[in-house]
Scaffold this active site. Structure first.
Site, PDB file in Angstrom:
ATOM      1  N   TYR A 111       0.593  -1.151   0.021  1.00  0.00           N
ATOM      2  CA  TYR A 111      -0.072   0.136   0.030  1.00  0.00           C
ATOM      3  C   TYR A 111       0.737   1.250   0.031  1.00  0.00           C
ATOM      4  CZ  TYR A 111      -2.824   3.807   1.802  1.00  0.00           C
ATOM      5  OH  TYR A 111      -3.686   5.019   1.909  1.00  0.00           O
ATOM      6  N   ARG A 160       1.492   7.080  -6.715  1.00  0.00           N
ATOM      7  CA  ARG A 160       0.190   7.883  -6.963  1.00  0.00           C
ATOM      8  C   ARG A 160       0.530   9.531  -6.569  1.00  0.00           C
ATOM      9  NH1 ARG A 160      -5.053   7.281  -3.353  1.00  0.00           N
ATOM     10  NH2 ARG A 160      -3.314   6.754  -1.828  1.00  0.00           N
ATOM     11  N   TYR A 213      -0.299  13.053   6.025  1.00  0.00           N
ATOM     12  CA  TYR A 213       0.070  12.396   7.080  1.00  0.00           C
ATOM     13  C   TYR A 213       1.563  12.486   7.206  1.00  0.00           C
ATOM     14  CZ  TYR A 213      -4.244   9.695   7.252  1.00  0.00           C
ATOM     15  OH  TYR A 213      -5.402   9.129   7.266  1.00  0.00           O
ATOM     16  N   ARG A 231     -11.039  13.717   2.016  1.00  0.00           N
ATOM     17  CA  ARG A 231     -11.989  12.748   2.772  1.00  0.00           C
ATOM     18  C   ARG A 231     -13.374  12.622   2.003  1.00  0.00           C
ATOM     19  NH1 ARG A 231      -8.733  10.030   6.228  1.00  0.00           N
ATOM     20  NH2 ARG A 231      -7.180  11.264   7.185  1.00  0.00           N
ATOM     21  N   GLU A 259     -14.017  -0.333   7.249  1.00  0.00           N
ATOM     22  CA  GLU A 259     -13.990   1.086   6.751  1.00  0.00           C
ATOM     23  C   GLU A 259     -15.188   0.964   5.932  1.00  0.00           C
ATOM     24  OE1 GLU A 259     -10.726   1.700   4.353  1.00  0.00           O
ATOM     25  OE2 GLU A 259     -11.640   2.252   2.798  1.00  0.00           O
TER      26      GLU A 259
END
Ligand SMILES: C=C(O[C@@H]1C=C(C(=O)O)C=C[C@H]1O)C(=O)O
Length: 292
Positions: free
Chosen positions: A106, A113, A163, A176, A286
């Site tokens: 990930y 990306r 982050y 979000r 999630e």
């Protein structure tokens, strides 16, 4: 494993699955059947929206291949006249595994990306990234040619693209939620939302605690006061969701997550559950969704 309300992600033949489920927009299923292909990109247009999917084949590392695919996706959306990317979905084989360089898959995906977004400086769309039993990386994208898109953040969480480095060499490139204002009305695309406060996972190992924090995050994102902070004149609660998808790490938790989602969201909310690994190994559940 089949969820009581849906099929496990590994049973979905992405991207040919019921795309209306993923987009929350009816009609893509048929359009998809008559879609077009351009190299490894497959795409269809329906009702002013473009839906694109592509697959990065299995590899021992992904960053460069993901960067290159994203560059193709950005170029296609501009070339065919759908420059506003509303939402992305990523299905990553062995998402919590490690690459040949010892980096979690990930996090390696996030590197590629992020480099693609740095190259174009695009607005961070809403997104999800979950595990898949299919090796490689499947990417689905929804874009539009009309309307004003606003990226929404959550006051209870650090923006993912900010982050700190403990979560990986490059932070995840997504907002979000995104709110799309068109003549026909507004659509809110909620990113995959989990039990993360600030930038830390809350309630590791505690499904009930993660569900409560997840629902609290969803409420905070769609609340009128938060949307107003982003210049959006709208406000919603959990009951306003047209559809939600809950990704659940452990099949044994599907029933409990279904019960919690049914209690939390509205009677009119279509709830779909999928068994899938998640972007952090300590996340159990999630939720993503759409409000139209
Ligand atoms: C759950 C989180 O991230 C997950 C990963 C995402 C991505 O990398 O695109 C988007 C939303 C979630 O599926 C989070 O960081 O809060």
């Amino acid at each position: 494993m089949t969820g009581s309300l849906g099929v496990a992600l590994e049973e979905l033949d992405l991207p040919s699955a019921d795309l209306g489920v993923h987009t929350g927009l009816a009609g893509f299923g048929d359009a998809w059947l008559t879609g077009r292909s351009e190299g490894r990109l497959r795409y269809a247009e329906e009702g002013g929206f473009l839906f694109v999917s592509a697959v990065v084949p299995p590899s021992v590392r992904y960053a460069e291949a993901v960067r290159a695919l994203y560059a193709e996706l950005f170029a296609l959306t501009k070339r065919v006249g759908y420059p506003t990317i509303c939402r992305l979905w990523h299905y990553i084989g062995r998402i919590n595994g490690t690459t040949a360089d010892g980096l979690e898959t990930y996090r390696d995906f996030c590197v590629g990306r992020a480099l693609a977004f740095e190259e174009v400086g695009a607005t961070m769309p809403a997104a999800s990234a979950v595990g898949s039993a299919h090796e490689g990386v499947s990417v689905c994208l929804l874009a539009t040619r009309a309307g004003a898109l606003t990226a929404i953040e959550n006051p209870l969480q650090v923006p993912a693209y900010r982050y700190p480095g403990q979560h990986g060499p490059k932070s995840p490139s997504f907002s979000r939620a995104t709110y799309l204002r068109q003549d026909a009305g507004g659509t809110l695309f909620l990113s995959g939302t989990a039990s993360i406060l600030g930038h830390e996972t809350a309630h590791p190992g505690d499904l009930a605690g993660q569900l409560a924090t997840t629902f609290g995050n969803v409420e905070a994102v769609v609340h009128e006061r938060n949307l107003a902070r982003h210049g959006v004149d709208a406000g919603f609660g959990l009951a306003d969701f047209d559809r939600v998808t809950a990704y659940v790490r452990h099949a044994d938790d599907l029933a409990a997550v279904e019960a919690s989602c049914r209690a939390a969201f509205g009677a009119g909310t279509a709830v779909r559950l999928l068994r899938a690994d998640l972007c952090r190994s300590d996340l159990l559940v999630e939720v993503e969704g759409v409000i139209t």
